[in-house]
Design a protein around this motif. Structure first.
Motif, short mmCIF file in Angstrom:
data_model
loop_
_atom_site.label_atom_id
_atom_site.label_comp_id
_atom_site.label_asym_id
_atom_site.label_seq_id
_atom_site.Cartn_x
_atom_site.Cartn_y
_atom_site.Cartn_z
N LYS A 204 -8.94 8.05 9.71
CA LYS A 204 -9.76 6.86 9.47
C LYS A 204 -11.24 7.21 9.37
O LYS A 204 -11.99 6.52 8.68
CB LYS A 204 -9.50 5.83 10.56
N TRP A 234 -6.02 2.24 4.96
CA TRP A 234 -6.38 1.94 6.36
C TRP A 234 -5.25 1.20 7.07
O TRP A 234 -4.87 1.52 8.19
CB TRP A 234 -7.66 1.09 6.38
N LYS A 235 -4.70 0.18 6.41
CA LYS A 235 -3.63 -0.61 7.03
C LYS A 235 -2.37 0.22 7.24
O LYS A 235 -1.63 -0.03 8.20
CB LYS A 235 -3.32 -1.82 6.16
N ARG A 239 -2.83 3.41 14.36
CA ARG A 239 -4.04 2.99 15.08
C ARG A 239 -4.59 4.12 15.92
O ARG A 239 -3.84 4.87 16.54
CB ARG A 239 -3.74 1.79 15.97
N GLU A 245 -10.96 2.82 17.36
CA GLU A 245 -10.45 1.96 16.28
C GLU A 245 -11.46 0.86 15.95
O GLU A 245 -11.78 0.61 14.79
CB GLU A 245 -9.12 1.34 16.68
N GLN A 246 -11.99 0.21 16.99
CA GLN A 246 -12.94 -0.89 16.78
C GLN A 246 -14.23 -0.37 16.15
O GLN A 246 -14.79 -0.99 15.22
CB GLN A 246 -13.24 -1.58 18.11
N TRP A 249 -13.60 0.61 12.54
CA TRP A 249 -13.36 -0.58 11.72
C TRP A 249 -14.68 -1.27 11.39
O TRP A 249 -14.89 -1.74 10.26
CB TRP A 249 -12.42 -1.54 12.43
N GLU A 250 -15.58 -1.35 12.36
CA GLU A 250 -16.87 -2.00 12.12
C GLU A 250 -17.66 -1.24 11.05
O GLU A 250 -18.29 -1.86 10.18
CB GLU A 250 -17.65 -2.07 13.43
N ARG A 253 -15.82 -1.81 7.64
CA ARG A 253 -16.05 -3.17 7.14
C ARG A 253 -17.49 -3.35 6.67
O ARG A 253 -17.75 -4.02 5.66
CB ARG A 253 -15.74 -4.18 8.27
#
Length: 402
Positions: A204, A234-235, A239, A245-246, A249-250, A253
């Motif tokens: 990721k 990504w999906k 995880r 992960e958070q 992801w930020e 995004r």
């Protein structure tokens, strides 16, 4: 208090006897006072025995005492009574002790039975707990729930009494082995999971870096498609650890939002420009369509020439309006062309002013194309080429008609 002295006598020589159903029995000698005082002394000793018997009986009947212990006390008192140096109702107290012995024996039996039932129940409970722990150790994958349940089993285990030491030890070994097995299996699972999460984090991070590299791109279509592909990847990826992960992801995004926000701003500005161009072309068409070609063909030709230049200068329009505008433009051109053909038939080629004007327009279109090429403006070059081809086509048709 009963007069226990009635069950004894003192001889003239001071020998003290107690009366029983089997006859008088010597219990002692009294020389310190009167015979009455001697009987009272030995009667008090008997009263002490009666008090002890009454205490044993009361505790036994109330359930406060252990039945087996009470039975032992009754047997001891019964054995003492045969040789006790007392004066009192020996036969009555003996009968009372025998009844108490029977009662104590019954209660002791009941207690033994109750203990056996309790032992059986305790054994069954601990066995069930052990079997549940062994099942958890072998099959459970809900690690937190299973771990909490093993703690509950341990707490419940500590409350269960009555299993014999040997059996309890064997069951405890099974429980401890199950708990240790679960701990090892859970540890192995999370070790594997940690490895997978690290791999997922690496994958990721690569996706995030690529997305961040595309955030400033102005290749709107290809970049948007690639970002959509990155989202799909990504999906599909496992995880990573929660915090990583958070955080990733930020970043991912934010990169997407930066690109699509910028694209939206550019498209909004372009749409506004195209809408303005549309309004200009609609006004040009409205004016061209209102020309009375039958009354003044030459004037219509001039209007068309001016409209062609204004049309190309107006620029692009929204895609959804382009086809409709082109159809209207071709219709307007065709209407004027037909009127021009009619006018040309009435004039010799040498004297036909429309042909001269059209030749001038071709020359002017050629000059506009040269200027666009010199400026290196691809859009203007393309539009100038289209205008020149159109004017040449009209000129050829006009010359053929004459």
């Amino acid at each position: 208090m009963n007069d226990w002295t009635a069950f004894g006598r003192v001889d003239a020589d001071g020998t003290v006897y107690v009366k029983t159903a089997e006859g008088d029995r010597v219990v002692g000698s009294w020389q310190a006072g009167t015979p009455e005082e001697g009987l009272a002394h030995f009667a008090r000793r008997f009263a002490d025995l009666v008090t002890e018997v009454e205490l044993v009986e009361a505790r036994l009947k109330s359930g406060a005492a252990d039945a087996a212990h009470s039975l032992s006390s009754v047997k001891r008192l019964r054995a003492q009574l045969d040789e006790a140096h007392v004066v009192g109702d020996i036969d009555g107290l003996t009968a009372r002790l025998e009844r108490l012995a029977t009662l104590a024996d019954e209660k002791a039996g009941e207690a033994r039975a109750a203990r056996e039932v309790a032992r059986t129940e305790a054994l069954a409970r601990k066995t069930a707990l052990v079997e549940e722990a062994e099942k958890i150790a072998a099959d459970a994958t809900g690690w937190k729930t299973a771990g909490d349940r093993l703690k509950e089993i341990l707490d419940e285990w500590k409350t269960i009494r009555g299993v014999d030491k040997k059996t309890d030890g064997e069951l405890w070994k099974r429980f401890a082995a199950a708990r240790d097995g679960f701990t090892r299996r859970r540890g192995a699972h999370f070790a594997t999971l940690d490895g997978q999460r690290k791999q997922a984090q690496t994958a990721k991070e690569d996706l995030v870096k690529e997305a961040e590299g595309l955030a400033e791109s102005t290749e709107w279509s290809s970049t948007a498609n690639r970002l959509k592909e990155l989202m799909t990847e990504w999906k599909a990826a496992p995880r990573a650890a929660k915090e990583a992960e958070q955080r990733l992801w930020e970043r991912f995004r934010a990169a997407q939002d930066a690109f699509f926000t910028k694209r939206s701003e550019v498209f909004s500005a372009r749409d506004a420009e195209y809408q303005g161009n549309l309004e200009k072309k609609q006004a040009i068409l409205a004016e061209l369509e209102a020309v009375d070609v039958d009354a003044d063909a030459r004037g219509a030709q001039n209007k068309l020439r001016d409209a062609q230049a204004a049309w190309h200068d107006a620029g692009r329009v929204p895609r959804e309006a382009s086809a409709s505008l082109d159809r209207r433009w071709r219709a307007a051109e065709e209407r004027i062309r037909v009127a021009m053909d009619s006018a040309w038939r009435k004039t010799s080629p040498q004297d036909n002013p429309l042909l001269r004007q059209m030749r001038d327009q071709v020359a002017e279109a050629e000059q506009r194309l040269e200027r666009a090429k010199a400026a290196g403006d691809n859009r203007r070059i393309k539009e100038a080429e289209q205008a020149l081809a159109s004017k040449k086509q009209f000129l050829a048709l006009a010359e053929q008609a004459n």
